[in-house]
Design a protein around this motif. Structure first.
Motif, PDB file in Angstrom:
ATOM      1  N   ILE A  89       0.746  -1.261  -0.104  1.00 50.69           N
ATOM      2  CA  ILE A  89       0.197  -0.061  -0.058  1.00 50.69           C
ATOM      3  C   ILE A  89       0.819   1.108  -0.086  1.00 50.69           C
ATOM      4  CG2 ILE A  89      -1.775   1.289   1.179  1.00 50.69           C
ATOM      5  CD1 ILE A  89      -2.649  -1.614   2.605  1.00 50.69           C
ATOM      6  N   ALA A  90       0.631   2.374  -0.805  1.00 52.54           N
ATOM      7  CA  ALA A  90       1.185   3.512  -0.698  1.00 52.54           C
ATOM      8  C   ALA A  90       0.379   4.780  -0.426  1.00 52.54           C
ATOM      9  CB  ALA A  90       1.852   4.076  -2.139  1.00 52.54           C
ATOM     10  N   LYS A  91       0.834   5.487   0.420  1.00 50.02           N
ATOM     11  CA  LYS A  91       0.153   6.581   0.833  1.00 50.02           C
ATOM     12  C   LYS A  91       0.913   7.709   1.240  1.00 50.02           C
ATOM     13  CE  LYS A  91      -3.299   3.855   3.766  1.00 50.02           C
ATOM     14  NZ  LYS A  91      -3.963   3.781   5.112  1.00 50.02           N
ATOM     15  N   ALA A  92       0.062   9.121   0.459  1.00 51.24           N
ATOM     16  CA  ALA A  92       0.829  10.317   0.905  1.00 51.24           C
ATOM     17  C   ALA A  92      -0.125  11.311   1.759  1.00 51.24           C
ATOM     18  CB  ALA A  92       0.891  10.881  -0.470  1.00 51.24           C
ATOM     19  N   TYR A  93       0.671  11.735   2.882  1.00 48.13           N
ATOM     20  CA  TYR A  93       0.177  12.556   3.769  1.00 48.13           C
ATOM     21  C   TYR A  93       0.562  14.029   3.548  1.00 48.13           C
ATOM     22  CZ  TYR A  93      -0.359   8.009   6.166  1.00 48.13           C
ATOM     23  OH  TYR A  93      -0.688   6.724   6.332  1.00 48.13           O
ATOM     24  N   PRO A  94      -0.051  14.735   2.937  1.00 44.38           N
ATOM     25  CA  PRO A  94       0.293  16.238   2.761  1.00 44.38           C
ATOM     26  C   PRO A  94       0.553  17.091   3.939  1.00 44.38           C
ATOM     27  CG  PRO A  94      -1.772  15.657   1.484  1.00 44.38           C
ATOM     28  CD  PRO A  94      -1.493  14.719   2.646  1.00 44.38           C
ATOM     29  N   ILE A  95       1.628  17.741   3.810  1.00 45.59           N
ATOM     30  CA  ILE A  95       2.260  18.660   5.041  1.00 45.59           C
ATOM     31  C   ILE A  95       1.287  19.564   5.057  1.00 45.59           C
ATOM     32  CG2 ILE A  95       4.052  20.256   5.848  1.00 45.59           C
ATOM     33  CD1 ILE A  95       4.895  17.175   5.830  1.00 45.59           C
ATOM     34  N   LEU A  96       0.488  20.186   4.246  1.00 44.98           N
ATOM     35  CA  LEU A  96      -0.512  21.300   4.413  1.00 44.98           C
ATOM     36  C   LEU A  96      -1.678  20.829   5.239  1.00 44.98           C
ATOM     37  CD1 LEU A  96      -0.947  22.565   0.801  1.00 44.98           C
ATOM     38  CD2 LEU A  96      -0.131  23.808   2.684  1.00 44.98           C
ATOM     39  N   ILE A  97      -1.866  19.391   5.690  1.00 44.58           N
ATOM     40  CA  ILE A  97      -3.076  18.921   6.411  1.00 44.58           C
ATOM     41  C   ILE A  97      -2.203  18.473   7.860  1.00 44.58           C
ATOM     42  CG2 ILE A  97      -4.405  17.036   6.881  1.00 44.58           C
ATOM     43  CD1 ILE A  97      -5.189  16.715   4.038  1.00 44.58           C
ATOM     44  N   LEU A  98      -0.950  18.087   7.934  1.00 44.41           N
ATOM     45  CA  LEU A  98      -0.199  17.582   8.956  1.00 44.41           C
ATOM     46  C   LEU A  98       0.057  18.881   9.850  1.00 44.41           C
ATOM     47  CD1 LEU A  98       2.108  15.036   7.638  1.00 44.41           C
ATOM     48  CD2 LEU A  98      -0.043  14.548   8.754  1.00 44.41           C
ATOM     49  N   ASN A  99       0.388  20.043   9.045  1.00 43.83           N
ATOM     50  CA  ASN A  99       0.601  21.230   9.946  1.00 43.83           C
ATOM     51  C   ASN A  99      -0.343  21.638  10.835  1.00 43.83           C
ATOM     52  OD1 ASN A  99       3.172  22.263   8.996  1.00 43.83           O
ATOM     53  ND2 ASN A  99       1.850  23.574   7.090  1.00 43.83           N
ATOM     54  N   TRP A 100      -1.613  21.034  10.788  1.00 37.62           N
ATOM     55  CA  TRP A 100      -2.820  21.534  11.663  1.00 37.62           C
ATOM     56  C   TRP A 100      -3.442  20.254  12.627  1.00 37.62           C
ATOM     57  CZ3 TRP A 100      -4.860  26.514  11.501  1.00 37.62           C
ATOM     58  CH2 TRP A 100      -4.777  26.904  10.664  1.00 37.62           C
ATOM     59  N   HIS A 101      -2.683  19.032  12.374  1.00 32.96           N
ATOM     60  CA  HIS A 101      -3.168  17.929  13.202  1.00 32.96           C
ATOM     61  C   HIS A 101      -1.707  17.116  13.817  1.00 32.96           C
ATOM     62  CE1 HIS A 101      -7.310  18.308  11.815  1.00 32.96           C
ATOM     63  NE2 HIS A 101      -6.678  18.582  10.753  1.00 32.96           N
ATOM     64  N   GLU A 102      -0.583  17.095  13.115  1.00 31.06           N
ATOM     65  CA  GLU A 102       0.603  16.567  13.605  1.00 31.06           C
ATOM     66  C   GLU A 102       0.616  15.115  13.720  1.00 31.06           C
ATOM     67  OE1 GLU A 102       2.394  18.888  16.976  1.00 31.06           O
ATOM     68  OE2 GLU A 102       1.803  20.905  15.897  1.00 31.06           O
ATOM     69  N   VAL A 103      -0.528  14.568  14.151  1.00 31.89           N
ATOM     70  CA  VAL A 103      -0.699  13.163  14.263  1.00 31.89           C
ATOM     71  C   VAL A 103      -1.552  12.573  13.389  1.00 31.89           C
ATOM     72  CG1 VAL A 103      -1.153  11.156  15.853  1.00 31.89           C
ATOM     73  CG2 VAL A 103       0.359  13.229  16.537  1.00 31.89           C
ATOM     74  N   VAL A 104      -1.499  11.157  12.724  1.00 31.97           N
ATOM     75  CA  VAL A 104      -2.579  10.420  12.136  1.00 31.97           C
ATOM     76  C   VAL A 104      -2.315   9.075  12.361  1.00 31.97           C
ATOM     77  CG1 VAL A 104      -3.289   9.847   9.760  1.00 31.97           C
ATOM     78  CG2 VAL A 104      -2.220  12.010  10.009  1.00 31.97           C
ATOM     79  N   ASN A 105      -3.439   8.480  13.250  1.00 30.36           N
ATOM     80  CA  ASN A 105      -3.558   7.177  13.528  1.00 30.36           C
ATOM     81  C   ASN A 105      -4.006   6.354  12.473  1.00 30.36           C
ATOM     82  OD1 ASN A 105      -2.671   7.240  16.444  1.00 30.36           O
ATOM     83  ND2 ASN A 105      -4.080   8.663  16.536  1.00 30.36           N
ATOM     84  N   ASP A 106      -3.199   5.666  11.974  1.00 29.56           N
ATOM     85  CA  ASP A 106      -3.496   4.769  10.700  1.00 29.56           C
ATOM     86  C   ASP A 106      -3.293   3.278  10.623  1.00 29.56           C
ATOM     87  OD1 ASP A 106      -4.667   4.618   7.926  1.00 29.56           O
ATOM     88  OD2 ASP A 106      -2.852   5.955   6.907  1.00 29.56           O
ATOM     89  N   ARG A 107      -3.488   2.542   9.515  1.00 26.74           N
ATOM     90  CA  ARG A 107      -3.185   1.266   9.407  1.00 26.74           C
ATOM     91  C   ARG A 107      -2.665   1.000   7.933  1.00 26.74           C
ATOM     92  NH1 ARG A 107      -5.294  -1.043  14.187  1.00 26.74           N
ATOM     93  NH2 ARG A 107      -4.721  -3.222  13.354  1.00 26.74           N
ATOM     94  N   PHE A 108      -1.839   0.363   7.643  1.00 25.74           N
ATOM     95  CA  PHE A 108      -1.608  -0.529   6.557  1.00 25.74           C
ATOM     96  C   PHE A 108      -1.758  -1.919   6.505  1.00 25.74           C
ATOM     97  CE2 PHE A 108       0.454   3.476   6.127  1.00 25.74           C
ATOM     98  CZ  PHE A 108       0.961   3.975   4.930  1.00 25.74           C
TER      99      PHE A 108
END
Length: 323
Positions: A89-108
């Protein structure tokens, strides 16, 4: 004049009372910040600072939604993303979103992964979200150490240093997280490598203007919002470096030095062969081992890498031989 002779039992009782008073005073004196007990922290408690927001004031994304690459309408080619390719699985996390949240709890697939980003250090790091024999979910504590975000896990309320990759307070104190390989590069570069990538959607459940960078200009100034101990070594504090940690040895590859190198850099860190490639677009950099596997290196500001790795080696491009 008569002298009162101390009775051994009274001495013991008095000593016990004094000890209890001391313990009670010490307990009361243990620092509490943002609801976290900093007593016995692995780092100096006085250097754990409040960043402004309260606990969970910067909301983590716990139920991330993703869209196909072709439907990521708000993402431009030169926008920076954190990219992970794992378990097919390939996923991209835009910095423009991460600037506001800093943490993404995810699963691969079935594997829990936490993706973290600290705008103050420019550091994107992903980890296997397991420690102490349990799966963890993380949030943003609102506290900082060396200007870097302190995460907390919701199971034990332990504080975790992002760059140190270790719990510094709480029941899991001393436990470490396993960093997973991740690339910090432009959307164009990531999509070129992984055309079937998924992209973190702006449908986060929170009302944020993801077209606006709340830290715009911060990477250009030498000023830090919060104190951090580091040595300059002739580099701008916000110089981007690729930090490599292999075999307990740390080495920084400043982008300005990589730009001067002629092609890929072949190096040895911690007794292992490391190949570092520089991508001028972005700019970005990546590290691989001798077999071509991507290493879990970290792109971040120089001051942040140096603060956490004060004994780091530094790559310097050799000056061209005189003609």
């Amino acid at each position: 004049m008569s002298l009162a002779v101390p009775v051994p039992g009274r001495i013991a009782a008095s000593a016990m009372s004094l000890a209890l008073m001391f313990v009670a005073t010490a307990v009361l004196a243990e620092p509490i910040r943002n609801g976290f007990d900093l007593g016995g922290a692995l780092v100096p408690a006085e250097e754990i600072l409040q960043g402004g927001p309260p606990k969970d004031g910067i909301p983590a994304i716990d139920k991330p939604e993703f869209v196909a690459a072709g439907k990521a309408r708000g993402l431009r080619g030169k926008d920076m993303v954190l990219g992970i390719a794992r378990n097919g699985i390939a996923k991209a996390y835009p910095i423009l979103i991460l600037n506001w949240h800093e943490v993404v709890n995810d699963r691969f697939g079935a594997e829990p992964i936490v993706v973290t980003f600290c705008p103050l250090c420019g550091s994107g790091v992903a980890f296997e979200a397991t420690a102490g024999g349990r799966t963890l979910q993380f949030g943003v504590s609102g506290l900082l150490y060396n200007s870097d975000v302190l995460l907390f896990d919701r199971a034990t309320n332990s504080l975790w240093s992002q760059i140190r990759a270790q719990a510094v307070t709480g029941p899991l104190k001393g436990e470490r997280l396993i960093q997973v390989p991740m690339l910090h590069m432009t959307w164009d570069d990531w999509r070129r490598r992984h055309p079937q990538t998924l992209v973190l959607s702006e449908r986060t459940g929170f009302g944020r203007d993801y077209s606006r960078d709340p830290y715009d200009g911060y990477d250009k100034t030498e000023a830090l919002m919060f104190p951090a101990r580091f040595r300059a070594e002739g580099f701008h504090p916000k110089e981007r470096v690729l930090g490599v940690l292999v075999g307990g040895k740390a080495k920084a590859y400043p982008f300005s030095e990589l730009a001067r190198a002629a092609g890929p850099v072949s190096d040895v860190v911690g007794g292992q062969r490391v190949i570092v490639r520089f991508l001028p677009q972005g700019p970005a950099a990546e590290a691989q081992d001798a077999s071509g596997r991507t290493l879990a290196a970290t792109t971040l500001f120089w001051f942040a890498w140096a603060a956490f790795h004060p004994g780091t080696e530094i790559f310097r491009a050799q000056k061209p031989a005189p003609r």
